[in-house]
Design a protein around this motif. Structure first.
Motif, PDB file in Angstrom:
ATOM      1  N   MET A   1     -14.062  -6.088 -14.777  1.00  0.00           N
ATOM      2  CA  MET A   1     -14.933  -7.324 -14.640  1.00  0.00           C
ATOM      3  C   MET A   1     -16.262  -6.677 -14.728  1.00  0.00           C
ATOM      4  SD  MET A   1     -15.432 -10.385 -11.990  1.00  0.00           S
ATOM      5  CE  MET A   1     -13.753 -11.231 -12.341  1.00  0.00           C
ATOM      6  N   ALA A   2     -16.520  -5.748 -14.082  1.00  0.00           N
ATOM      7  CA  ALA A   2     -17.986  -5.165 -13.812  1.00  0.00           C
ATOM      8  C   ALA A   2     -18.475  -4.763 -15.112  1.00  0.00           C
ATOM      9  CB  ALA A   2     -18.015  -3.928 -12.656  1.00  0.00           C
ATOM     10  N   GLU A   3     -17.535  -3.956 -15.733  1.00  0.00           N
ATOM     11  CA  GLU A   3     -18.143  -3.334 -17.109  1.00  0.00           C
ATOM     12  C   GLU A   3     -18.263  -4.432 -18.016  1.00  0.00           C
ATOM     13  OE1 GLU A   3     -14.675  -0.768 -18.257  1.00  0.00           O
ATOM     14  OE2 GLU A   3     -15.480   0.664 -16.975  1.00  0.00           O
TER      15      GLU A   3
ATOM     16  N   THR B   1     -25.612 -13.290 -12.403  1.00  0.00           N
ATOM     17  CA  THR B   1     -24.444 -12.440 -12.476  1.00  0.00           C
ATOM     18  C   THR B   1     -22.944 -13.419 -12.457  1.00  0.00           C
ATOM     19  OG1 THR B   1     -25.173 -10.754 -11.426  1.00  0.00           O
ATOM     20  CG2 THR B   1     -22.972 -10.644 -11.662  1.00  0.00           C
ATOM     21  N   VAL B   2     -23.192 -14.336 -11.728  1.00  0.00           N
ATOM     22  CA  VAL B   2     -21.941 -15.526 -11.599  1.00  0.00           C
ATOM     23  C   VAL B   2     -21.795 -16.097 -12.759  1.00  0.00           C
ATOM     24  CG1 VAL B   2     -21.046 -17.695 -10.362  1.00  0.00           C
ATOM     25  CG2 VAL B   2     -22.201 -15.670  -8.914  1.00  0.00           C
ATOM     26  N   VAL B   3     -22.676 -16.530 -13.426  1.00  0.00           N
ATOM     27  CA  VAL B   3     -22.614 -17.249 -14.799  1.00  0.00           C
ATOM     28  C   VAL B   3     -21.783 -16.322 -15.658  1.00  0.00           C
ATOM     29  CG1 VAL B   3     -23.625 -18.168 -16.660  1.00  0.00           C
ATOM     30  CG2 VAL B   3     -24.506 -18.810 -14.604  1.00  0.00           C
TER      31      VAL B   3
ATOM     32  N   PHE C   1     -16.471 -14.596 -18.320  1.00  0.00           N
ATOM     33  CA  PHE C   1     -15.636 -13.507 -18.298  1.00  0.00           C
ATOM     34  C   PHE C   1     -14.127 -14.221 -17.996  1.00  0.00           C
ATOM     35  CE2 PHE C   1     -12.929 -10.161 -16.272  1.00  0.00           C
ATOM     36  CZ  PHE C   1     -12.793  -9.381 -17.653  1.00  0.00           C
ATOM     37  N   LEU C   2     -14.144 -14.875 -16.887  1.00  0.00           N
ATOM     38  CA  LEU C   2     -12.921 -15.508 -16.250  1.00  0.00           C
ATOM     39  C   LEU C   2     -12.357 -16.523 -17.584  1.00  0.00           C
ATOM     40  CD1 LEU C   2     -13.524 -15.772 -12.794  1.00  0.00           C
ATOM     41  CD2 LEU C   2     -12.146 -14.252 -13.775  1.00  0.00           C
ATOM     42  N   ARG C   3     -13.403 -17.398 -17.946  1.00  0.00           N
ATOM     43  CA  ARG C   3     -12.807 -18.053 -19.161  1.00  0.00           C
ATOM     44  C   ARG C   3     -12.479 -17.621 -20.284  1.00  0.00           C
ATOM     45  NH1 ARG C   3     -17.352 -22.058 -21.512  1.00  0.00           N
ATOM     46  NH2 ARG C   3     -17.746 -20.169 -22.567  1.00  0.00           N
TER      47      ARG C   3
END
Length: 70
Positions: A24-26, A47-49, A54-56
């Motif tokens: 996720m960080a990458e 960063t949350v956005v 990414f999750l989507r």
């Protein structure tokens, strides 16, 4: 929604999809430590956005993160 709740939900979604903090960080362009801080509710900047995007992309239903517990 309580402070830090989005971070807890982000972590729950990440773990459920077997996504590492490193992966996720990458994608987001931050360190794994920053992801950890976000998930603990200590950092809720732009960063949350990026994390949500990414999750989507990974197939997470973002409604699970934002729906209120009743």
């Amino acid at each position: 929604m309580k402070k830090g709740e989005i971070g807890r939900r982000i972590k729950g979604s990440r773990v459920a999809k077997d996504i590492s903090t490193k992966e996720m960080a990458e994608f987001v362009g931050v360190t794994p430590q920053r992801i950890n801080s976000i998930e603990r509710g200590l950092d809720e900047e732009h960063t949350v956005v990026k994390i949500l995007m990414f999750l989507r992309k990974q197939g997470v239903d973002l409604n699970l993160i934002f729906e209120e517990d009743n």
